[in-house]
Design a protein around this motif. Structure first.
Motif, PDB file in Angstrom:
ATOM      1  N   GLY A   1     -19.450 -22.278  -7.455  1.00  0.00           N
ATOM      2  CA  GLY A   1     -19.084 -21.616  -8.715  1.00  0.00           C
ATOM      3  C   GLY A   1     -19.229 -20.102  -8.702  1.00  0.00           C
ATOM      4  N   ARG A   2     -19.564 -19.487  -7.536  1.00  0.00           N
ATOM      5  CA  ARG A   2     -19.673 -18.025  -7.510  1.00  0.00           C
ATOM      6  C   ARG A   2     -18.975 -17.462  -6.270  1.00  0.00           C
ATOM      7  NH1 ARG A   2     -23.997 -20.123  -5.143  1.00  0.00           N
ATOM      8  NH2 ARG A   2     -25.012 -18.955  -3.486  1.00  0.00           N
ATOM      9  N   ILE A   3     -18.546 -16.209  -6.369  1.00  0.00           N
ATOM     10  CA  ILE A   3     -17.900 -15.534  -5.235  1.00  0.00           C
ATOM     11  C   ILE A   3     -18.979 -15.092  -4.252  1.00  0.00           C
ATOM     12  CG2 ILE A   3     -16.446 -13.598  -4.521  1.00  0.00           C
ATOM     13  CD1 ILE A   3     -14.960 -15.638  -6.277  1.00  0.00           C
ATOM     14  N   ILE A   4     -18.837 -15.504  -2.976  1.00  0.00           N
ATOM     15  CA  ILE A   4     -19.888 -15.163  -2.008  1.00  0.00           C
ATOM     16  C   ILE A   4     -19.408 -14.173  -0.944  1.00  0.00           C
ATOM     17  CG2 ILE A   4     -21.186 -17.323  -2.302  1.00  0.00           C
ATOM     18  CD1 ILE A   4     -19.850 -18.338   0.297  1.00  0.00           C
ATOM     19  N   ALA A   5     -18.087 -13.913  -0.869  1.00  0.00           N
ATOM     20  CA  ALA A   5     -17.582 -12.921   0.089  1.00  0.00           C
ATOM     21  C   ALA A   5     -16.232 -12.414  -0.412  1.00  0.00           C
ATOM     22  CB  ALA A   5     -17.427 -13.543   1.470  1.00  0.00           C
ATOM     23  N   ARG A   6     -15.971 -11.140  -0.116  1.00  0.00           N
ATOM     24  CA  ARG A   6     -14.690 -10.571  -0.557  1.00  0.00           C
ATOM     25  C   ARG A   6     -14.214  -9.530   0.450  1.00  0.00           C
ATOM     26  NH1 ARG A   6     -12.447  -8.202  -6.219  1.00  0.00           N
ATOM     27  NH2 ARG A   6     -10.903  -6.800  -5.312  1.00  0.00           N
ATOM     28  N   SER A   7     -12.888  -9.457   0.556  1.00  0.00           N
ATOM     29  CA  SER A   7     -12.282  -8.446   1.413  1.00  0.00           C
ATOM     30  C   SER A   7     -10.956  -8.069   0.760  1.00  0.00           C
ATOM     31  CB  SER A   7     -12.068  -9.067   2.788  1.00  0.00           C
ATOM     32  OG  SER A   7     -11.400  -8.201   3.611  1.00  0.00           O
ATOM     33  N   ASP A   8     -10.544  -6.802   0.845  1.00  0.00           N
ATOM     34  CA  ASP A   8      -9.304  -6.373   0.184  1.00  0.00           C
ATOM     35  C   ASP A   8      -8.269  -5.908   1.202  1.00  0.00           C
ATOM     36  OD1 ASP A   8      -9.991  -6.728  -2.566  1.00  0.00           O
ATOM     37  OD2 ASP A   8     -11.382  -5.044  -2.355  1.00  0.00           O
ATOM     38  N   ILE A   9      -7.014  -6.303   0.935  1.00  0.00           N
ATOM     39  CA  ILE A   9      -5.913  -5.785   1.751  1.00  0.00           C
ATOM     40  C   ILE A   9      -5.312  -4.637   0.949  1.00  0.00           C
ATOM     41  CG2 ILE A   9      -3.673  -6.294   2.783  1.00  0.00           C
ATOM     42  CD1 ILE A   9      -4.546  -9.240   2.938  1.00  0.00           C
ATOM     43  N   LYS A  10      -5.340  -3.438   1.513  1.00  0.00           N
ATOM     44  CA  LYS A  10      -4.857  -2.243   0.801  1.00  0.00           C
ATOM     45  C   LYS A  10      -3.353  -2.353   0.545  1.00  0.00           C
ATOM     46  CE  LYS A  10      -8.606   0.559   0.964  1.00  0.00           C
ATOM     47  NZ  LYS A  10      -9.542  -0.503   0.639  1.00  0.00           N
ATOM     48  N   ALA A  11      -2.921  -1.723  -0.549  1.00  0.00           N
ATOM     49  CA  ALA A  11      -1.496  -1.761  -0.897  1.00  0.00           C
ATOM     50  C   ALA A  11      -0.705  -0.842   0.019  1.00  0.00           C
ATOM     51  CB  ALA A  11      -1.326  -1.320  -2.343  1.00  0.00           C
ATOM     52  N   LEU A  12       0.558  -1.213   0.249  1.00  0.00           N
ATOM     53  CA  LEU A  12       1.465  -0.324   0.981  1.00  0.00           C
ATOM     54  C   LEU A  12       1.776   0.851   0.062  1.00  0.00           C
ATOM     55  CD1 LEU A  12       4.130  -2.652   2.633  1.00  0.00           C
ATOM     56  CD2 LEU A  12       2.721  -0.979   3.802  1.00  0.00           C
ATOM     57  N   ARG A  13       1.654   2.072   0.547  1.00  0.00           N
ATOM     58  CA  ARG A  13       1.893   3.244  -0.304  1.00  0.00           C
ATOM     59  C   ARG A  13       3.319   3.767  -0.114  1.00  0.00           C
ATOM     60  NH1 ARG A  13      -2.405   6.393  -2.071  1.00  0.00           N
ATOM     61  NH2 ARG A  13      -0.750   7.621  -3.032  1.00  0.00           N
ATOM     62  N   LYS A  14       3.966   3.994  -1.251  1.00  0.00           N
ATOM     63  CA  LYS A  14       5.266   4.673  -1.182  1.00  0.00           C
ATOM     64  C   LYS A  14       5.020   6.082  -1.696  1.00  0.00           C
ATOM     65  CE  LYS A  14       9.849   4.545  -3.219  1.00  0.00           C
ATOM     66  NZ  LYS A  14      10.629   4.000  -4.332  1.00  0.00           N
ATOM     67  N   ASP A  15       5.507   7.073  -0.967  1.00  0.00           N
ATOM     68  CA  ASP A  15       5.203   8.452  -1.343  1.00  0.00           C
ATOM     69  C   ASP A  15       6.110   8.890  -2.487  1.00  0.00           C
ATOM     70  OD1 ASP A  15       4.356  10.971  -1.541  1.00  0.00           O
ATOM     71  OD2 ASP A  15       4.815  11.602   0.508  1.00  0.00           O
ATOM     72  N   VAL A  16       5.630   8.727  -3.756  1.00  0.00           N
ATOM     73  CA  VAL A  16       6.461   9.082  -4.918  1.00  0.00           C
ATOM     74  C   VAL A  16       6.458  10.589  -5.173  1.00  0.00           C
ATOM     75  CG1 VAL A  16       6.267   6.872  -6.101  1.00  0.00           C
ATOM     76  CG2 VAL A  16       4.551   8.623  -6.525  1.00  0.00           C
ATOM     77  N   LEU A  17       5.574  11.326  -4.465  1.00  0.00           N
ATOM     78  CA  LEU A  17       5.489  12.764  -4.683  1.00  0.00           C
ATOM     79  C   LEU A  17       6.397  13.543  -3.731  1.00  0.00           C
ATOM     80  CD1 LEU A  17       1.627  13.140  -5.094  1.00  0.00           C
ATOM     81  CD2 LEU A  17       3.325  12.680  -6.844  1.00  0.00           C
ATOM     82  N   ALA A  18       7.128  12.782  -2.889  1.00  0.00           N
ATOM     83  CA  ALA A  18       7.940  13.454  -1.865  1.00  0.00           C
ATOM     84  C   ALA A  18       8.944  14.425  -2.498  1.00  0.00           C
ATOM     85  CB  ALA A  18       8.661  12.410  -1.021  1.00  0.00           C
TER      86      ALA A  18
END
Length: 605
Positions: free
Chosen positions: A539-556
């Motif tokens: 009933g509880r979260i015991i491990a976590r890992s994140d996959i980073k988002a693909l970045r699109k350069d909107v400031l180009a």
């Protein structure tokens, strides 16, 4: 002299790759059973997988005629046995069909764990054993040490052994002479009611099931009505015959002989290995001892590579099942992988062979999820359920007790690796060290009790790595014992992926969960939004890992300019990513479903 006095039924006991099939090739050549032009390597291995891997999966019997030094012609039935631990029940039934066995040991490798276990199986069946030291022609053959191990472990002396080479044919005449003079002729009463042992069965698409049988008492002829002892089913015999190794029909099979019986049987399940065949009109009252139902020990989910191939996969498994009574399957549905099957196997090699046969013989790409053992769960309401799928594991609140299968593990290793192996098995694999025995010069036999689940993943590879390839193992199921295990569920993007859930001992839940989420982070590709991968237990979260988002350069497109303009664009992008994550579906590649099997790889690198 009775015809039966000239029959010899033998089996060959050997570890994988000790030259058993090659030795049989030389015997077939020496006795003229196979014409020179038809002879090929590994003659009795009929499957491509057997030839490539150099292992015997499906045992093939053969009858040879040998004119001995006493001038008499003897009939020798060689009942080949599979060499791998997964098929040990089939080995025991093949041995029960014989009066003697050739114990084959490779002079360059010495006695290995599998040979050791099967020899004791032969001794339990009161077989006469002929020890043969094979591959004596190899430059690295260590004959003296091999004989010392045979003496220490089994009690044979140098004078008892025959020295042979399956490659050059050295020692083959001596082996044949030893078979006819040392191994007793079969006993049995031809006038008694029919009693025969099924030691194998295969499916022929034109004639139905071909039973491989050893006739113990009585005789069987075309037209006879036979009855299977365990099921009570009755069939009419349409053909009987012998193996040369091709099927050659004969008029009758009588006490002491080995041959095949065809009786219009549609399903291998009706001709169970180890069952007793008797006459329907005059049945025997007691069956031959040793029969047991083969129960799968390992389960895995099997899914088609593409959902539209589900029907083709079902037909392919059904065809394989016709030839393999140990295989069991039932449909299951997974939200992540769609429709597929929960398939039961004897062990990991059996699983690997089935997957390979599906891909080769039926050209079907399939996904196999990580395998798991069968847990017996006693619920608080008094019921006991067998859990073959981790996704169906009940909540902690409903469980009274969980039991998992244990094995007795024999490892033969050079003594210098003894300490490392004991440490590895007792600390990492929850094994309990039992005893150590001497096994010849500088070698020992280590005995452990260990959970089957622990020796399924990366155990063999680690064993070989620690012992530099010198250790060999053999295990035997000893039953169920209470255990403190817990189910770990994997969530990808906050959605449960049932095909990735697994059962693990409570002492390892954090370490295994952390390794799995880290591994999945590498296996699942990046998406346009951030993906959290979580492991949940109790009933509880015991491990976590994140996959980073693909970045699109909107400031180009912003060359210099006002900072508020940039902030506005980034805020707009953040909103879009948030919305995308809520409705976005994560594509999980097939490799991710084997993450559990790969968690040991990183440590070894």
């Amino acid at each position: 002299m009775h015809k039966r006095d000239l029959i010899r039924n033998i089996s060959i006991i050997a570890h994988i790759d000790h030259g058993k099939t090659t030795l049989v090739d030389r015997i077939l050549e020496c006795t003229g059973t196979i014409e020179k032009r038809k002879m090929k390597e590994q003659y009795l291995d009929t499957m491509d997988i057997e030839r490539e891997r150099g292992i015997t999966i499906k045992a093939t019997p053969v009858k040879v005629l040998y004119k001995a030094s006493d001038g008499l012609e003897y009939e020798i039935n060689i009942i080949d046995t599979p060499g791998h631990v997964d098929f040990s029940y089939e080995v025991s039934r093949s041995l029960a069909a014989c009066e003697g066995a050739i114990l084959l040991v490779d002079a360059s490798q010495g006695v290995e764990a599998q040979t050791f276990a099967n020899t004791y199986l032969a001794l339990e069946n009161d077989l006469e054993i002929i020890p043969v030291v094979n591959k004596v022609d190899l430059p690295n053959a260590n004959i003296e040490e091999t004989v010392a191990e045979l003496e220490d472990l089994i009690g044979f002396t140098a004078d008892d052994c025959i020295y042979a080479s399956g490659k050059t044919g050295q020692g083959i005449p001596e082996i044949l002479e030893a078979i006819v003079h040392n191994i007793p002729a079969p006993s049995g009463d031809i006038n008694a009611p029919l009693k025969a042992l099924i030691f194998d069965a295969e499916y022929d698409k034109y004639r139905g099931v071909v039973i491989h049988a050893r006739i113990v008492d009585g005789e069987v002829t075309v037209g006879d009505k036979i009855k299977m002892f365990s099921t009570g089913e009755e069939f009419e015999v349409t053909e009987v015959g012998i193996f040369t190794p091709e099927l050659v029909p004969t008029d009758t099979l009588s006490a002491g002989e080995v041959g095949y019986i065809i009786a219009g049987i549609k399903d291998v399940d009706s001709a169970k290995v180890g069952d007793t065949i008797t006459s329907a009109a005059n049945p025997v009252t007691t069956p031959l001892p040793g029969f047991k139902e083969i129960k799968p020990m390992v389960y895995a989910g099997l899914f088609p590579g593409l959902p539209e191939y589900y029907e083709e996969l079902r037909k392919a498994i059904e065809k394989l099942k016709l030839n393999d009574a140990a295989l069991s399957f039932k449909p299951e549905n997974s939200p992540a992988l769609g429709f597929g099957f929960r398939v039961g196997f004897l062990g990991l090699l059996h699983m690997e062979v089935v997957r390979e046969r599906l891909e080769r013989e039926f050209e079907i790409a399939c996904i196999l999820t990580a395998p798991n053992v069968v847990y017996k769960v006693k619920l608080r309401n008094g019921d006991t359920v067998d859990i073959t799928n981790p996704a169906k594991f009940p909540d902690d609140s409903q469980i009274e007790e969980v039991q998992e299968p244990f094995v007795t593990l024999n490892i033969i290793t050079p003594s210098e690796y003894m300490g490392s192996l004991i440490g590895f098995i007792t600390s990492e694999k929850r094994g309990e060290f039992k005893e150590v025995e001497n096994a010849g010069k500088n070698r020992v036999v280590l005995k452990f009790d260990a959970p089957l689940a622990e020796i399924m993943f990366d155990f063999f590879d680690k064993l070989k790595a620690i012992s530099r390839g010198y250790a060999s193992m053999d295990y035997e199921i000893i039953g169920y014992r209470p255990s403190d295990v817990v189910k770990v569920t994997i969530l990808v993007n906050r959605e449960t992926v049932d095909a990735l859930s697994f059962i693990v001992h409570r002492s390892k839940e954090y370490t295994v969960a952390r390794r799995v989420v880290e591994k999945l982070k590498d296996l699942i590709p990046q998406h346009q939004f951030q993906i959290p991968i979580q492991a949940k237990a109790g009933g509880r979260i015991i491990a976590r890992s994140d996959i980073k988002a693909l970045r699109k350069d909107v400031l180009a497109k912003c060359y210099g300019g006002d900072i508020t303009r940039k902030m506005k664009l980034l805020e707009k992008q953040r909103e879009g990513k948030k919305r995308m994550r809520e409705i976005g579906k994560v594509n999980i590649p097939q490799t991710a479903f084997l993450a559990l099997m790969k968690i040991g790889e990183d440590e070894e690198k």
